[in-house]
Scaffold this motif. Sequence first.
Motif, PDB file in Angstrom:
ATOM      1  N   ASP A 267      72.167  16.014  48.121  1.00  0.00           N
ATOM      2  CA  ASP A 267      71.691  17.627  48.212  1.00  0.00           C
ATOM      3  C   ASP A 267      70.277  17.910  48.578  1.00  0.00           C
ATOM      4  O   ASP A 267      70.045  19.017  49.060  1.00  0.00           O
ATOM      5  CB  ASP A 267      71.551  17.837  46.321  1.00  0.00           C
ATOM      6  CG  ASP A 267      72.787  16.988  45.621  1.00  0.00           C
ATOM      7  OD1 ASP A 267      73.737  16.437  46.479  1.00  0.00           O
ATOM      8  OD2 ASP A 267      72.890  16.904  44.751  1.00  0.00           O
ATOM      9  N   GLU A 268      69.343  16.783  48.551  1.00  0.00           N
ATOM     10  CA  GLU A 268      68.034  17.274  49.562  1.00  0.00           C
ATOM     11  C   GLU A 268      68.184  17.263  50.830  1.00  0.00           C
ATOM     12  O   GLU A 268      67.220  17.887  51.350  1.00  0.00           O
ATOM     13  CB  GLU A 268      67.167  16.209  48.954  1.00  0.00           C
ATOM     14  CG  GLU A 268      67.652  14.756  49.202  1.00  0.00           C
ATOM     15  CD  GLU A 268      68.218  14.145  48.165  1.00  0.00           C
ATOM     16  OE1 GLU A 268      69.300  14.856  47.687  1.00  0.00           O
ATOM     17  OE2 GLU A 268      68.097  13.293  47.654  1.00  0.00           O
TER      18      GLU A 268
ATOM     19  N   LEU B 196      67.197  10.348  37.413  1.00  0.00           N
ATOM     20  CA  LEU B 196      68.270  11.431  37.774  1.00  0.00           C
ATOM     21  C   LEU B 196      69.323  11.644  36.824  1.00  0.00           C
ATOM     22  O   LEU B 196      69.415  12.809  36.548  1.00  0.00           O
ATOM     23  CB  LEU B 196      68.688  10.585  39.089  1.00  0.00           C
ATOM     24  CG  LEU B 196      70.086  11.249  39.554  1.00  0.00           C
ATOM     25  CD1 LEU B 196      69.433  12.601  40.297  1.00  0.00           C
ATOM     26  CD2 LEU B 196      70.640  10.389  40.806  1.00  0.00           C
TER      27      LEU B 196
ATOM     28  N   GLY C 277      76.683  14.387  51.158  1.00  0.00           N
ATOM     29  CA  GLY C 277      76.072  14.082  49.765  1.00  0.00           C
ATOM     30  C   GLY C 277      74.919  13.734  49.383  1.00  0.00           C
ATOM     31  O   GLY C 277      74.775  13.357  48.092  1.00  0.00           O
TER      32      GLY C 277
ATOM     33  N   ALA D 167      79.537  16.766  41.574  1.00  0.00           N
ATOM     34  CA  ALA D 167      79.744  15.397  41.327  1.00  0.00           C
ATOM     35  C   ALA D 167      79.768  15.442  39.746  1.00  0.00           C
ATOM     36  O   ALA D 167      78.470  15.437  39.334  1.00  0.00           O
ATOM     37  CB  ALA D 167      78.866  14.472  41.832  1.00  0.00           C
TER      38      ALA D 167
ATOM     39  N   LEU E 263      64.240  13.342  40.006  1.00  0.00           N
ATOM     40  CA  LEU E 263      64.154  12.087  40.755  1.00  0.00           C
ATOM     41  C   LEU E 263      63.063  11.080  40.144  1.00  0.00           C
ATOM     42  O   LEU E 263      63.225  10.148  39.701  1.00  0.00           O
ATOM     43  CB  LEU E 263      64.249  11.771  42.307  1.00  0.00           C
ATOM     44  CG  LEU E 263      65.593  12.203  43.028  1.00  0.00           C
ATOM     45  CD1 LEU E 263      65.242  12.192  44.735  1.00  0.00           C
ATOM     46  CD2 LEU E 263      66.640  11.313  42.515  1.00  0.00           C
TER      47      LEU E 263
ATOM     48  N   GLY F  83      82.627   9.635  40.036  1.00  0.00           N
ATOM     49  CA  GLY F  83      81.874   9.373  41.017  1.00  0.00           C
ATOM     50  C   GLY F  83      80.541   8.553  40.526  1.00  0.00           C
ATOM     51  O   GLY F  83      80.681   8.283  39.214  1.00  0.00           O
TER      52      GLY F  83
END
Length: 288
Positions: A187-188, A247, A185, A7, A243, A43
């Motif tokens: 990633d974690e 971010l 969507g 993204a 985070l 995005g």
Amino acid sequence: MKGLYTALMCSFDEKGKINEKGLREIVRHNIQESQIDGLYVNGSTGENFLISTEDKKRIFEIVKDEVGDQVKLIAQVGSLNIDEAVELAQFTTDLGYDAISAVTPFYYKFNFEEVKDYYNTILESVDNDLIIYSIPALTGVNMNLEQFGELFENEKIIGVKFTAPDFFLLERIRHAFPDKLIYSGFDEMLLSASVLNIDGAIGSTFNVNGKRARQIMELSAEGKMEEARKVQKETNDLIAAVLDNGLYQTIKEMLKFKGIDAGHCRKPMRELKEEEVGRARQIAEKYM
Ligand code: NAY
């Protein structure tokens, strides 16, 4: 169209203007260093909802010009202004984008018929495939299995970018629609999604962690779960730190640490404080 898509971030100067040189550097870094299969352009990570139509078009043009045919390109064209969504869908299809994607319309609590009409309206205007962008935590739009099924009846809707922690629904969609593409969507949660046999992933942190994301997908496909968990754990140490620090700003700062002119985020996103910039560099040093 399967695989790992970054993204894409965009580089902006202090005034919020596109920094073309920086954007091209981010694109090249993703292709050469992160070795991703494609880019998801404009995005959430591209700060799409903070920029003008003109700037969106310019970003689509610059990215296509820099990429050529080296990797796949998905254009996020979704907008509350449906005329803008249609205009961008046509624009990016003409530019040669491999597929378009559109976030579910948000803010006004549209009913499902309205959501369906939005997608069909965008698709009537272009000869291209579309990937639904579902991100209920930000849009408030939750669709169930039957509703995904109704949208998938349109053959030009080839898949979904599934940015939600609902693995029950994800498994049901996978099982019910084996021929549609599902991109994870979050990633974690990449490993948790990988074991459900998704087709790929689209993530903001791939800008700085693309290689680990690929390892997670590959190790999971080979059934090497212990190793896959280790890489997801390292990834999540990185993501938790990012985070915690802010971010998108932190990812940009990490790219800068690697010599990439990633610039600033657009207002109302804030600038990092000095100590946060320091922390971002430490994260980059440790994980990149
Ligand atoms: C987008 O359109 O840029 C995305 O949605 C990419 C997915 C990311 N979601 C957001 C809202 O940024 O990569 C994720 C996310 O940043 C990551 O998992 C950290 O939570």
